[in-house]
Design a protein around this motif. Structure first.
Motif, PDB file in Angstrom:
ATOM      1  N   MET A  17       0.850  -1.202   0.000  1.00 59.28           N
ATOM      2  CA  MET A  17       0.000   0.000   0.000  1.00 59.28           C
ATOM      3  C   MET A  17       0.887   1.254   0.000  1.00 59.28           C
ATOM      4  N   ILE A  18       0.560   2.204  -0.849  1.00 62.82           N
ATOM      5  CA  ILE A  18       1.348   3.429  -0.942  1.00 62.82           C
ATOM      6  C   ILE A  18       1.067   4.319   0.262  1.00 62.82           C
ATOM      7  N   ASP A  19       2.121   4.835   0.852  1.00 64.83           N
ATOM      8  CA  ASP A  19       2.012   5.704   2.017  1.00 64.83           C
ATOM      9  C   ASP A  19       1.210   6.958   1.682  1.00 64.83           C
ATOM     10  N   SER A  20       0.419   7.439   2.640  1.00 57.95           N
ATOM     11  CA  SER A  20      -0.446   8.600   2.409  1.00 57.95           C
ATOM     12  C   SER A  20       0.356   9.849   2.053  1.00 57.95           C
ATOM     13  N   THR A  21       1.567   9.957   2.596  1.00 56.64           N
ATOM     14  CA  THR A  21       2.415  11.108   2.264  1.00 56.64           C
ATOM     15  C   THR A  21       2.816  11.079   0.793  1.00 56.64           C
ATOM     16  N   VAL A  22       3.096   9.884   0.287  1.00 57.36           N
ATOM     17  CA  VAL A  22       3.444   9.733  -1.130  1.00 57.36           C
ATOM     18  C   VAL A  22       2.249  10.083  -2.002  1.00 57.36           C
ATOM     19  N   VAL A  23       1.060   9.637  -1.598  1.00 51.55           N
ATOM     20  CA  VAL A  23      -0.162   9.956  -2.346  1.00 51.55           C
ATOM     21  C   VAL A  23      -0.364  11.466  -2.422  1.00 51.55           C
ATOM     22  N   GLN A  24      -0.129  12.149  -1.309  1.00 53.23           N
ATOM     23  CA  GLN A  24      -0.278  13.607  -1.295  1.00 53.23           C
ATOM     24  C   GLN A  24       0.697  14.274  -2.253  1.00 53.23           C
ATOM     25  N   LYS A  25       1.949  13.773  -2.271  1.00 52.38           N
ATOM     26  CA  LYS A  25       2.942  14.353  -3.168  1.00 52.38           C
ATOM     27  C   LYS A  25       2.585  14.102  -4.633  1.00 52.38           C
ATOM     28  N   LEU A  26       2.119  12.881  -4.931  1.00 52.95           N
ATOM     29  CA  LEU A  26       1.757  12.553  -6.310  1.00 52.95           C
ATOM     30  C   LEU A  26       0.547  13.359  -6.764  1.00 52.95           C
ATOM     31  N   SER A  27      -0.441  13.504  -5.903  1.00 54.39           N
ATOM     32  CA  SER A  27      -1.641  14.269  -6.283  1.00 54.39           C
ATOM     33  C   SER A  27      -1.306  15.741  -6.469  1.00 54.39           C
ATOM     34  N   ARG A  28      -0.372  16.263  -5.652  1.00 50.42           N
ATOM     35  CA  ARG A  28       0.070  17.653  -5.816  1.00 50.42           C
ATOM     36  C   ARG A  28       0.823  17.809  -7.133  1.00 50.42           C
ATOM     37  N   LEU A  29       1.662  16.825  -7.443  1.00 52.96           N
ATOM     38  CA  LEU A  29       2.408  16.866  -8.708  1.00 52.96           C
ATOM     39  C   LEU A  29       1.446  16.907  -9.888  1.00 52.96           C
ATOM     40  N   LEU A  30       0.424  16.054  -9.877  1.00 52.04           N
ATOM     41  CA  LEU A  30      -0.520  16.000 -10.996  1.00 52.04           C
ATOM     42  C   LEU A  30      -1.373  17.260 -11.063  1.00 52.04           C
ATOM     43  N   HIS A  31      -1.617  17.877  -9.920  1.00 46.86           N
ATOM     44  CA  HIS A  31      -2.332  19.157  -9.926  1.00 46.86           C
ATOM     45  C   HIS A  31      -1.520  20.194 -10.697  1.00 46.86           C
ATOM     46  N   TYR A  32      -0.224  20.271 -10.411  1.00 46.69           N
ATOM     47  CA  TYR A  32       0.610  21.268 -11.079  1.00 46.69           C
ATOM     48  C   TYR A  32       0.870  20.912 -12.537  1.00 46.69           C
ATOM     49  N   VAL A  33       0.892  19.624 -12.862  1.00 48.39           N
ATOM     50  CA  VAL A  33       1.011  19.222 -14.264  1.00 48.39           C
ATOM     51  C   VAL A  33      -0.190  19.745 -15.052  1.00 48.39           C
ATOM     52  N   GLN A  34      -1.380  19.676 -14.452  1.00 49.64           N
ATOM     53  CA  GLN A  34      -2.576  20.181 -15.127  1.00 49.64           C
ATOM     54  C   GLN A  34      -2.517  21.697 -15.301  1.00 49.64           C
ATOM     55  N   ARG A  35      -1.766  22.355 -14.455  1.00 54.34           N
ATOM     56  CA  ARG A  35      -1.639  23.815 -14.529  1.00 54.34           C
ATOM     57  C   ARG A  35      -0.521  24.252 -15.483  1.00 54.34           C
ATOM     58  N   PHE A  36       0.641  23.556 -15.409  1.00 51.89           N
ATOM     59  CA  PHE A  36       1.818  24.029 -16.140  1.00 51.89           C
ATOM     60  C   PHE A  36       2.274  23.098 -17.256  1.00 51.89           C
ATOM     61  N   GLY A  37       1.709  21.914 -17.366  1.00 51.94           N
ATOM     62  CA  GLY A  37       2.186  20.939 -18.329  1.00 51.94           C
ATOM     63  C   GLY A  37       3.231  20.030 -17.707  1.00 51.94           C
ATOM     64  N   ASP A  38       3.748  19.099 -18.499  1.00 54.49           N
ATOM     65  CA  ASP A  38       4.620  18.058 -17.953  1.00 54.49           C
ATOM     66  C   ASP A  38       6.066  18.176 -18.426  1.00 54.49           C
ATOM     67  N   HIS A  39       6.490  19.348 -18.906  1.00 53.48           N
ATOM     68  CA  HIS A  39       7.840  19.463 -19.457  1.00 53.48           C
ATOM     69  C   HIS A  39       8.803  20.253 -18.583  1.00 53.48           C
ATOM     70  N   ASN A  40       8.278  21.131 -17.739  1.00 54.44           N
ATOM     71  CA  ASN A  40       9.157  21.944 -16.902  1.00 54.44           C
ATOM     72  C   ASN A  40       9.427  21.186 -15.596  1.00 54.44           C
ATOM     73  N   TYR A  41      10.337  20.207 -15.685  1.00 55.46           N
ATOM     74  CA  TYR A  41      10.587  19.329 -14.544  1.00 55.46           C
ATOM     75  C   TYR A  41      11.178  20.088 -13.360  1.00 55.46           C
ATOM     76  N   GLU A  42      11.983  21.087 -13.636  1.00 64.02           N
ATOM     77  CA  GLU A  42      12.600  21.858 -12.549  1.00 64.02           C
ATOM     78  C   GLU A  42      11.535  22.586 -11.732  1.00 64.02           C
ATOM     79  N   LEU A  43      10.603  23.246 -12.436  1.00 66.31           N
ATOM     80  CA  LEU A  43       9.522  23.956 -11.744  1.00 66.31           C
ATOM     81  C   LEU A  43       8.655  22.975 -10.957  1.00 66.31           C
ATOM     82  N   LEU A  44       8.282  21.863 -11.582  1.00 62.23           N
ATOM     83  CA  LEU A  44       7.437  20.874 -10.910  1.00 62.23           C
ATOM     84  C   LEU A  44       8.138  20.311  -9.672  1.00 62.23           C
ATOM     85  N   GLY A  45       9.456  20.122  -9.772  1.00 62.73           N
ATOM     86  CA  GLY A  45      10.211  19.635  -8.624  1.00 62.73           C
ATOM     87  C   GLY A  45      10.221  20.628  -7.484  1.00 62.73           C
TER      88      GLY A  45
END
Length: 354
Positions: A1-29
């Motif tokens: 089972m994936i840890d809840s902290t990891v889920v929060q980080k992944l969901s936050r990442l996908l939120h920002y991908v929807q906002r900025f796209g998936d190419h600016n890895y430095e910004l997303l990081g």
């Protein structure tokens, strides 16, 4: 089972991908605290596609519902050719036998495409149609905190609270896109996995030019308003037309976790674009029905399965082929009618051989 902290980080990442796209890895990081963003997105097999801001492209979006005549043999793909590529979606309803929903794009201020609908009616191909102009759009980021990253399914279909749409600033500042911008955006829409080298080769410019135009113009000047982000299997698309423009209804609809877009239409209607997985269908329909009772509105709902491919859903990019190197949309009513006659003859000839 994936840890809840990891889920929060992944969901936050996908939120920002929807906002900025998936190419600016430095910004997303920087925004998420995830060091290996590129690897994470690659391992998740996230599919990301730009959502065009039609107004900034000089286009209008029309939602059209069509009732086929009893003897009509037209299929979703036929409408793409009959309209000379000026549609971004042709959707057949699985709940009825005679309904097609079209998303038509056309140069702003023009309704010429309605003449093609009239020709279809005269030829007995359709029995009725209704077309509505979008005057305002709200794009909603999917809430991936409700997503199971192990099974790749949504565990919660209806959220407890409404979501907020992306409210993006207008960055265009009178900027006018050129043909490289339009072609790059269109080709990225058509195939989000297409490389910059492939796009450059297909339009005859350098890779550096394509990358510059995409990031500095398409993204940097706000020619897209969000990035649709798909993770896991998507089984259907749903078109919902509500006969009311009450913003409270729109807010309530945003509780559907996979509602992507709400369009406000002339003729006092709301159009909602929803996707989902099979296990979500009944819950979504039940929720819409409960809202109808609570707010006393009438609605039409159409369901379009994504499988088998091409049978119920045809999606396409902006019609960049009609944008000239003089940086203008170029399509006349005569061209539309001539194309209609040519394609209709082809389609009927092919059907007669079956």
């Amino acid at each position: 089972m994936i840890d809840s902290t990891v889920v929060q980080k992944l969901s936050r990442l996908l939120h920002y991908v929807q906002r900025f796209g998936d190419h600016n890895y430095e910004l997303l990081g920087e925004l998420t605290g995830i060091e290996n963003v590129e690897n994470v997105l690659s391992n998740l097999k996230v599919l990301v596609g730009p959502s065009p801001k039609f107004r900034s492209l000089g286009l209008s979006l029309f939602h059209t519902t069509i009732k086929l005549s009893r003897d009509s043999k037209l299929q979703p793909l036929d409408f793409y050719y009959l309209f000379d590529g000026m549609i971004i979606a042709s959707l057949k309803d699985v709940l009825t036998s005679d309904t097609i929903v079209l998303d038509v794009v056309f140069p702003r201020g023009r309704w010429d495409f309605v003449q093609i609908l009239e020709l279809m009616s005269e030829r007995g191909l359709i029995s009725d149609y209704k077309t509505y102009l979008e005057y305002k759009k709200e794009v909603y980021p999917v809430d991936y905190s409700m997503f199971n990253f192990e099974t790749l399914t949504f565990e919660k279909v209806i959220l407890d609270k409404p979501r907020e749409p992306f409210q993006l600033p207008d960055l265009t500042d009178d900027f006018k896109p050129d043909w490289i911008d339009l072609y790059t955006l269109g080709k990225k829409q058509a195939d989000p996995l297409r490389s910059w080298d492939e796009i450059a080769e297909s339009i005859g410019v350098t890779t550096d030019e394509v990358i510059h135009h995409y990031f500095d113009h398409v993204v940097g000047k706000g020619l897209v308003d969000a990035f649709y982000t798909y993770l896991g299997k998507t089984d259907f698309r749903m078109s919902l037309i509500v006969n009311d423009t009450n913003e409270e209804i729109a807010r309530e609809l945003s509780r559907i976790v996979t509602l992507l877009r709400i369009s406000y239409l002339h003729n006092d209607k709301i159009y909602a674009f929803i996707v989902g997985q099979n296990h979500m269908l009944v819950s979504i329909l039940d929720f819409i029905n409960s809202l109808s009772s609570k707010y006393n509105f009438a609605y039409e709902v159409y369901v379009h399965p994504l499988s088998p491919p091409m049978r119920y859903v045809i999606s396409s990019s902006i019609p960049y082929e009609h944008f000239t190197k003089d940086n203008k949309w170029s399509i006349t009513l005569r061209e539309l009618k001539d194309n209609f006659e040519k394609e209709l003859n082809r389609i009927l000839s092919e059907r007669s051989k079956l």
